[in-house]
Design an enzyme around this catalytic site. Structure first.
Site, PDB file in Angstrom:
ATOM      1  CE  LYS A  70      -3.220   2.537   3.076  1.00  7.02           C
ATOM      2  NZ  LYS A  70      -4.090   2.452   4.277  1.00  7.02           N
ATOM      3  CG  ASP A  83      -5.423   7.754   4.952  1.00  2.58           C
ATOM      4  OD1 ASP A  83      -6.354   8.392   4.397  1.00  2.58           O
ATOM      5  OD2 ASP A  83      -5.600   6.698   5.607  1.00  2.58           O
ATOM      6  CE  LYS A 121      -6.217   8.190   8.643  1.00  2.04           C
ATOM      7  NZ  LYS A 121      -7.078   7.137   9.167  1.00  2.04           N
ATOM      8  CG  ASP A 158      -1.851   5.049   5.079  1.00  2.00           C
ATOM      9  OD1 ASP A 158      -1.676   3.996   5.724  1.00  2.00           O
ATOM     10  OD2 ASP A 158      -2.950   5.380   4.584  1.00  2.00           O
ATOM     11  CG  ASP A 208      -9.693   7.266   7.037  1.00  2.00           C
ATOM     12  OD1 ASP A 208      -8.644   7.223   6.365  1.00  2.00           O
ATOM     13  OD2 ASP A 208      -9.710   7.445   8.273  1.00  2.00           O
ATOM     14  NE  ARG A 224     -10.952  -1.291   3.912  1.00  3.41           N
ATOM     15  CZ  ARG A 224     -11.519  -1.471   5.104  1.00  3.41           C
ATOM     16  NH1 ARG A 224     -12.629  -2.173   5.213  1.00  3.41           N
ATOM     17  NH2 ARG A 224     -10.985  -0.953   6.189  1.00  3.41           N
TER      18      ARG A 224
HETATM   19  N1  BES Z   1      -4.184   4.307   7.055  1.00  4.24           N
HETATM   20  C1  BES Z   1      -5.299   3.987   7.852  1.00  4.24           C
HETATM   21  C2  BES Z   1      -5.010   2.967   8.938  1.00  4.24           C
HETATM   22  C3  BES Z   1      -4.058   3.415  10.011  1.00  4.24           C
HETATM   23  C4  BES Z   1      -4.541   3.931  11.185  1.00  4.24           C
HETATM   24  C5  BES Z   1      -2.713   3.259   9.877  1.00  4.24           C
HETATM   25  C6  BES Z   1      -3.690   4.322  12.190  1.00  4.24           C
HETATM   26  C7  BES Z   1      -1.844   3.638  10.885  1.00  4.24           C
HETATM   27  C8  BES Z   1      -2.337   4.167  12.042  1.00  4.24           C
HETATM   28  C9  BES Z   1      -6.429   3.438   6.982  1.00  4.24           C
HETATM   29  O1  BES Z   1      -6.503   3.926   5.710  1.00  4.24           O
HETATM   30  C10 BES Z   1      -7.710   3.805   7.671  1.00  4.24           C
HETATM   31  O2  BES Z   1      -7.963   4.971   7.783  1.00  4.24           O
HETATM   32  N2  BES Z   1      -8.473   2.829   8.127  1.00  4.24           N
HETATM   33  C11 BES Z   1      -9.662   3.082   8.814  1.00  4.24           C
HETATM   34  C12 BES Z   1     -10.710   2.137   8.305  1.00  4.24           C
HETATM   35  C13 BES Z   1     -12.126   2.488   8.703  1.00  4.24           C
HETATM   36  C14 BES Z   1     -12.549   3.774   8.054  1.00  4.24           C
HETATM   37  C15 BES Z   1     -13.033   1.368   8.279  1.00  4.24           C
HETATM   38  C16 BES Z   1      -9.402   2.921  10.299  1.00  4.24           C
HETATM   39  O3  BES Z   1      -8.557   2.099  10.666  1.00  4.24           O
HETATM   40  O4  BES Z   1      -9.995   3.626  11.080  1.00  4.24           O
HETATM   41 ZN    ZN Z   2      -4.672   4.575   4.917  1.00  2.00          ZN
HETATM   42 ZN    ZN Z   3      -7.569   5.761   5.552  1.00  2.00          ZN
END
Ligand code: BES
Ligand code: ZN
Ligand code: ZN
Length: 473
Positions: free
Chosen positions: A243, A248, A255, A265, A324, A328
């Protein structure tokens, strides 16, 4: 720091063991010095406990004792010799000779890692550098037959540090185009085939998920691919997919937390590049395809929106529940593209995919999912060995069901429970039958809240050693 194999020079670093609260050492080497140390030690209450240190001056000899419990693990060695490195640096020593507890490949490797991986600072942007550093030259007091092991370990470590640098750097210093140049340069230097899909190709080829995620940014997305055929006689072909989100924001679902850390990220991309580069440089007998879907999940008037539906490269339609959950999406198109055009027998994807993996497994473990027991078993073992530990989580139908879309085949969020699992279940949907697939969620492992032994604060470089160990099997 430089590390070589050689005999007595500078500070003698000697491992001491603890037995019933009393310190002792192996007397087979440096007998004379050790007799002196032994009599000197009476004046101190040094017990040789794990990571305990004592610096002594005996005549013209400088001695650094490092405590190691008798039943030590490889990780104990990494940590103890990280302590040694820091102590030698703090004292501004120029030369040191290190006696090993045992002439054992794995142990010597772990000691080199502890020393050398501690020798890292992300100081590219520090304008007032401290006074000129004293260069430390370390000699390992071991047989020259370990010279190759030393060189290989240092090579892997160098790539770990490149990954740390990439993860630590600015989001604008690792845009999709810049990642493209890094991979292309490497491919060119090593006569490897590379292929890059730019924003026009991505739209033309209908990598609509990658395009959707990247369209809000001034830095357009790329799909970056490089091939290494280290074993032309084998049909096995492993795709390493990472990825590559250089930042992000979360997009329209902006966020709320950890925004200032979201330049990390792209750690999945950095890690698969680091492992691929290592495999090429070590000339491992493997056929590899490096695949990096690179994009910025930006917030602008052109960003994709919650509620949008896109048809993926594989033909599966996806409803956006949350912008966010972008990782995936870019991975799904990368998986689809590499399966169709490169026919890998196995896929390992690496991604900072979900915050939920830290809720499940704590701050540094790697969440593992997959459909092939053998592949997972080897990765688990490699994790124990490198201390880049992985822990498997399941995917069941009850998890798959959570991703059901209202108006499309699948949705990119599965609700608040089991977030890492539903993310993995989403990816699984894009894996073709017969392809051995493992997904590694490194949202926790990729970065550190604070320095810990040989792992620095923020970008850890974790998973390069894990994948290298895996590929060596
Ligand atoms: N890049 C984030 C995941 C992440 C979170 C990496 C904290 C490192 C530290 C990912 O893209 C994301 O935002 N995931 C969300 C998914 C949710 C919206 C279903 C998450 O983990 O909150
Ligand atoms: Zn991410
Ligand atoms: Zn994200």
């Amino acid at each position: 720091m430089m590390i070589d194999i050689g005999a007595q020079r500078g500070v003698s670093v000697i491992p001491m063991y603890s037995k019933d609260g009393t310190a002792f050492f192996d007397k087979s080497k440096n007998k004379e010095l050790k007799e002196k140390i032994k009599s000197e030690l009476k004046a101190y209450n040094f017990e040789g406990k794990k990571e305990e240190t004592l610096f002594l001056k005996i005549g013209n000899n400088k001695v650094l004792l490092i405590g190691i419990n008798k039943a030590y693990s490889l990780e104990d060695l990494r940590r103890s010799y990280s302590v040694v490195y820091k102590m030698l640096k703090a004292r501004k020593e120029k030369e040191a000779t290190i006696e090993v507890p045992k002439e054992d490949e794995k142990e010597i490797k772990a000691m080199i890692e502890g020393l050398d991986l501690s020798d890292y600072k992300f100081d590219k942007y520090i304008t007032k550098k401290e006074e000129k550093e004293v260069e430390l030259h370390v000699f390992l007091d071991v047989s020259h037959k370990f010279a190759r092991l030393l060189q290989e370990t240092l090579l892997v470590n160098k790539n770990v540090k490149i990954v740390r640098d990439l993860v630590n750097d600015n989001s604008y210093s690792k845009t999709p185009q810049i990642l493209t140049e890094i991979v292309s340069d490497f491919a060119k230097k090593n006569n490897l085939k590379a292929k890059v899909l730019d924003e026009k190709d991505i739209q033309k080829e209908k990598l609509n998920l990658l395009w959707a995620v990247g369209q809000g940014s001034q830095y357009p997305p790329r799909l970056i691919i490089a091939e290494y055929n280290g074993n032309p006689n084998s049909k096995e072909k492993i795709a390493l997919i990472g990825k590559g989100i250089n930042f992000d924001t979360g997009g329209v679902n902006l966020k709320q937390m950890m925004l200032d850390e979201m330049r990390m990220d792209m750690a999945g991309a950095a890690v698969v590049f680091g492992a691929f580069k290592t495999a090429v440089e070590l000339k491992l007998k493997k056929n590899l395809i490096l695949v990096i879907p690179a994009a910025e999940n930006a917030l602008s008037g052109r960003s994709y929106k919650p509620g949008d539906i896109f048809v993926s490269y594989s033909g599966i339609s996806v409803e956006i529940g949350n912008t966010d959950a972008e990782g995936r999406l870019v991975l799904a198109d990368a998986i689809g593209y590499v399966q169709k055009n490169y026919k890998p027998t196995a896929i390992i994807d690496v991604a900072t995919l979900t915050g939920a993996v830290m809720v499940a497994l704590g701050p540094s473990l790697i969440g593992m999912f997959g459909n092939n027991e053998q592949q997972k078993k080897v990765l688990f073992k490699a994790g124990e060995e490198t201390f880049e530990r992985v822990w498997e989580l399941p995917i069941y139908d009850e998890h798959r069901d959570l991703n059901k879309g209202k108006f499309a085949d699948i949705k990119n969020i599965g609700g608040k429970d089991g977030g890492s699992i539903t993310a993995a279940a989403f990816l699984e949907k894009f894996i073709q039958e017969g392809v051995n697939w493992t997904h590694l969620d490194i949202a926790g492992a990729a970065s550190n809240k604070k320095e810990s032994y040989y792992i620095p604060e923020f970008g850890t470089g974790r998973v390069v050693r894990l994948l290298t160990e895996y590929l060596k099997q």
